[in-house]
Design an enzyme around this catalytic site. Structure first.
Site, PDB file in Angstrom:
ATOM      1  CE  LYS A 211      16.061 -21.280  14.086  1.00  8.22           C
ATOM      2  NZ  LYS A 211      15.932 -22.307  13.078  1.00  8.22           N
TER       3      LYS A 211
ATOM      4  NE  ARG B 284       7.519 -26.046  13.390  1.00  9.03           N
ATOM      5  CZ  ARG B 284       8.200 -26.625  13.948  1.00  9.03           C
ATOM      6  NH1 ARG B 284       7.655 -27.328  14.705  1.00  9.03           N
ATOM      7  NH2 ARG B 284       9.312 -26.200  14.937  1.00  9.03           N
TER       8      ARG B 284
ATOM      9  NE  ARG C 112      10.333 -18.713  11.304  1.00 17.57           N
ATOM     10  CZ  ARG C 112      10.973 -19.238  12.501  1.00 17.57           C
ATOM     11  NH1 ARG C 112      10.958 -18.343  13.158  1.00 17.57           N
ATOM     12  NH2 ARG C 112      10.096 -20.315  12.672  1.00 17.57           N
TER      13      ARG C 112
ATOM     14  NE  ARG D  32       7.799 -25.246  19.683  1.00 19.20           N
ATOM     15  CZ  ARG D  32       9.185 -25.054  18.943  1.00 19.20           C
ATOM     16  NH1 ARG D  32      10.564 -24.894  19.278  1.00 19.20           N
ATOM     17  NH2 ARG D  32       8.257 -24.645  17.173  1.00 19.20           N
TER      18      ARG D  32
ATOM     19  NE  ARG E 175      12.040 -28.398  18.969  1.00 20.21           N
ATOM     20  CZ  ARG E 175      12.173 -27.262  18.874  1.00 20.21           C
ATOM     21  NH1 ARG E 175      13.296 -26.146  17.867  1.00 20.21           N
ATOM     22  NH2 ARG E 175      11.655 -27.229  17.415  1.00 20.21           N
TER      23      ARG E 175
HETATM   24  P1  ADP Z   1      11.490 -23.073  15.485  1.00 26.15           P
HETATM   25  O1  ADP Z   1      12.951 -22.814  15.991  1.00 26.15           O
HETATM   26  O2  ADP Z   1      11.536 -24.770  15.987  1.00 26.15           O
HETATM   27  O3  ADP Z   1      11.752 -22.910  13.935  1.00 26.15           O
HETATM   28  P2  ADP Z   1      10.483 -21.050  16.158  1.00 26.15           P
HETATM   29  O4  ADP Z   1      10.379 -20.807  17.628  1.00 26.15           O
HETATM   30  O5  ADP Z   1      11.496 -20.490  15.812  1.00 26.15           O
HETATM   31  O6  ADP Z   1      10.501 -22.559  15.928  1.00 26.15           O
HETATM   32  O7  ADP Z   1       8.169 -20.525  15.693  1.00 26.15           O
HETATM   33  C1  ADP Z   1       7.711 -21.461  16.371  1.00 26.15           C
HETATM   34  C2  ADP Z   1       6.706 -20.745  15.633  1.00 26.15           C
HETATM   35  O8  ADP Z   1       6.481 -19.116  14.990  1.00 26.15           O
HETATM   36  C3  ADP Z   1       6.666 -20.852  14.002  1.00 26.15           C
HETATM   37  O9  ADP Z   1       6.176 -22.145  13.140  1.00 26.15           O
HETATM   38  C4  ADP Z   1       5.759 -19.190  13.243  1.00 26.15           C
HETATM   39  O10 ADP Z   1       4.741 -19.510  13.427  1.00 26.15           O
HETATM   40  C5  ADP Z   1       5.694 -18.555  14.382  1.00 26.15           C
HETATM   41  N1  ADP Z   1       7.460 -17.197  13.973  1.00 26.15           N
HETATM   42  C6  ADP Z   1       8.464 -17.503  14.411  1.00 26.15           C
HETATM   43  N2  ADP Z   1       9.157 -16.574  14.568  1.00 26.15           N
HETATM   44  C7  ADP Z   1       8.636 -15.988  13.720  1.00 26.15           C
HETATM   45  C8  ADP Z   1       9.002 -15.424  12.756  1.00 26.15           C
HETATM   46  N3  ADP Z   1      10.437 -14.308  12.508  1.00 26.15           N
HETATM   47  N4  ADP Z   1       7.960 -14.614  11.522  1.00 26.15           N
HETATM   48  C9  ADP Z   1       7.201 -15.229  11.179  1.00 26.15           C
HETATM   49  N5  ADP Z   1       6.682 -16.306  12.820  1.00 26.15           N
HETATM   50  C10 ADP Z   1       7.093 -16.582  13.576  1.00 26.15           C
HETATM   51  P1  ADP Z   2      16.067 -24.919  16.585  1.00 26.80           P
HETATM   52  O1  ADP Z   2      16.244 -23.833  17.478  1.00 26.80           O
HETATM   53  O2  ADP Z   2      16.782 -24.797  14.937  1.00 26.80           O
HETATM   54  O3  ADP Z   2      14.546 -25.183  16.017  1.00 26.80           O
HETATM   55  P2  ADP Z   2      16.486 -26.128  18.916  1.00 26.80           P
HETATM   56  O4  ADP Z   2      17.967 -26.150  19.369  1.00 26.80           O
HETATM   57  O5  ADP Z   2      15.528 -26.346  19.420  1.00 26.80           O
HETATM   58  O6  ADP Z   2      16.536 -26.360  17.366  1.00 26.80           O
HETATM   59  O7  ADP Z   2      17.290 -27.682  18.425  1.00 26.80           O
HETATM   60  C1  ADP Z   2      16.025 -28.966  18.015  1.00 26.80           C
HETATM   61  C2  ADP Z   2      16.478 -30.485  18.472  1.00 26.80           C
HETATM   62  O8  ADP Z   2      17.174 -31.233  18.339  1.00 26.80           O
HETATM   63  C3  ADP Z   2      15.938 -30.238  20.091  1.00 26.80           C
HETATM   64  O9  ADP Z   2      15.375 -31.222  20.498  1.00 26.80           O
HETATM   65  C4  ADP Z   2      17.783 -30.425  20.241  1.00 26.80           C
HETATM   66  O10 ADP Z   2      17.800 -30.627  21.611  1.00 26.80           O
HETATM   67  C5  ADP Z   2      18.073 -31.188  19.602  1.00 26.80           C
HETATM   68  N1  ADP Z   2      19.574 -30.460  19.262  1.00 26.80           N
HETATM   69  C6  ADP Z   2      20.444 -29.247  19.157  1.00 26.80           C
HETATM   70  N2  ADP Z   2      21.499 -29.414  18.572  1.00 26.80           N
HETATM   71  C7  ADP Z   2      22.365 -30.714  18.292  1.00 26.80           C
HETATM   72  C8  ADP Z   2      23.154 -31.516  18.480  1.00 26.80           C
HETATM   73  N3  ADP Z   2      24.202 -30.552  17.129  1.00 26.80           N
HETATM   74  N4  ADP Z   2      23.293 -32.520  17.732  1.00 26.80           N
HETATM   75  C9  ADP Z   2      21.706 -33.381  18.646  1.00 26.80           C
HETATM   76  N5  ADP Z   2      20.845 -32.215  18.635  1.00 26.80           N
HETATM   77  C10 ADP Z   2      20.735 -31.570  18.888  1.00 26.80           C
END
Ligand code: ADP
Ligand code: ADP
Length: 236
Positions: free
Chosen positions: A33, A191, A108, A180, A147
């Protein structure tokens, strides 16, 4: 931006059209995303609002909100809805959001979705487009544990699939690449569970509202970007 991705996006030629709505990216942690949201936001010239990034910023600045969020984030749990909603309300009230924005990682939970609907209505936005990133669990583990994020500019890499040119260093600014804390294997499972329990029901919620668009989020970044842009173009 990767040259191929820039070309893929500009070939679609929408940057002058404006977005003028909220776009919501929904999908499990690691689905890609953030990677796509950055590019779509840049393409349309609108803000990319990642609630995860906002919380990480609060944690690194040591604010009261950051101190409250940190233990929850470190254990893979969600931050309470009222805190998230207050933070988002303040952010989308700023003038740079007037022409639309990309929401990444929010909403979420159903209360967050209801809260967002009220905020959008209050600010005169039409229905959002909700892009559902569809990936299987095996791929998620690889994306999450692989990542790495630049300490300086926040650019993201994947040691398996999108490695930097020099190991451990950002291609853009040479910044150190960090994992992270919540991408360690022991936090990934809670998660994913939080996603299944609290966020997955939103797929049905938005489908019932007729605004959900499924996108295959497997394959190279540029291919996913093309699919996302196509969905946004058709949803206009
Ligand atoms: P990812 O992109 O890997 O899904 P995020 O960076 O969006 O993770 O979120 C990291 C953490 O921040 C989550 O595990 C949660 O603890 C908190 N968080 C982020 N967005 C929200 C939300 N909309 N509601 C509740 N907690 C959130
Ligand atoms: P989210 O915000 O949904 O948690 P990220 O955009 O941070 O996910 O992507 C998670 C991991 O996957 C990162 O290491 C990113 O570089 C990698 N990634 C994202 N999109 C792709 C893809 N289409 N193919 C391979 N790796 C990807």
């Amino acid at each position: 931006m990767a040259a191929g991705l820039a070309a893929a996006l500009s070939a679609q030629g929408h940057s002058s059209e404006g977005l003028n709505r909220a776009v919501i990216f929904i999908g499990p942690p690691g689905a890609g995303k953030g990677t796509q949201a950055k590019e779509v936001a840049r393409h349309y010239g609108v803000p990319h609002l990642s609630t995860g990034d906002m919380f990480r910023e609060h944690v690194s600045r040591g604010t009261p909100l950051g101190r409250q969020a940190k233990p929850l984030m470190d254990s893979g749990a969600l931050v309470p809805d009222s805190i998230v909603l207050g933070m988002v309300e303040e952010r989308i009230a700023r003038p740079d959001c007037a022409r639309g924005f990309v929401l990444d990682g929010f909403p979420r939970t159903e209360p967050q979705a209801e809260g967002l609907a009220a905020l959008l209505e209050k600010r005169g936005f039409r229905d959002p487009v909700v892009v559902h990133f569809v990936v299987d669990d095996g791929l998620l583990l690889r994306r999450l544990t692989g990542r790495r994020v630049c300490k300086v500019g926040g650019e993201n890499y994947n040691i398996y699939d999108r490695p930097p040119k020099v190991p451990g260093r950002c291609d853009n600014d040479g910044g150190e690449l960090l994992q992270r804390p919540d991408d360690r294997e022991e936090v990934v499972a809670p998660r994913l569970q939080a996603y299944e329990r609290q966020t997955f029901p939103l797929i049905a919620y938005y489908r019932a509202h007729g605004v959900l668009q499924d996108v295959d989020a497997t394959g190279p970044v540029d291919d996913v970007a093309r699919r996302v842009m196509e969905v946004l173009r058709k949803a206009r």
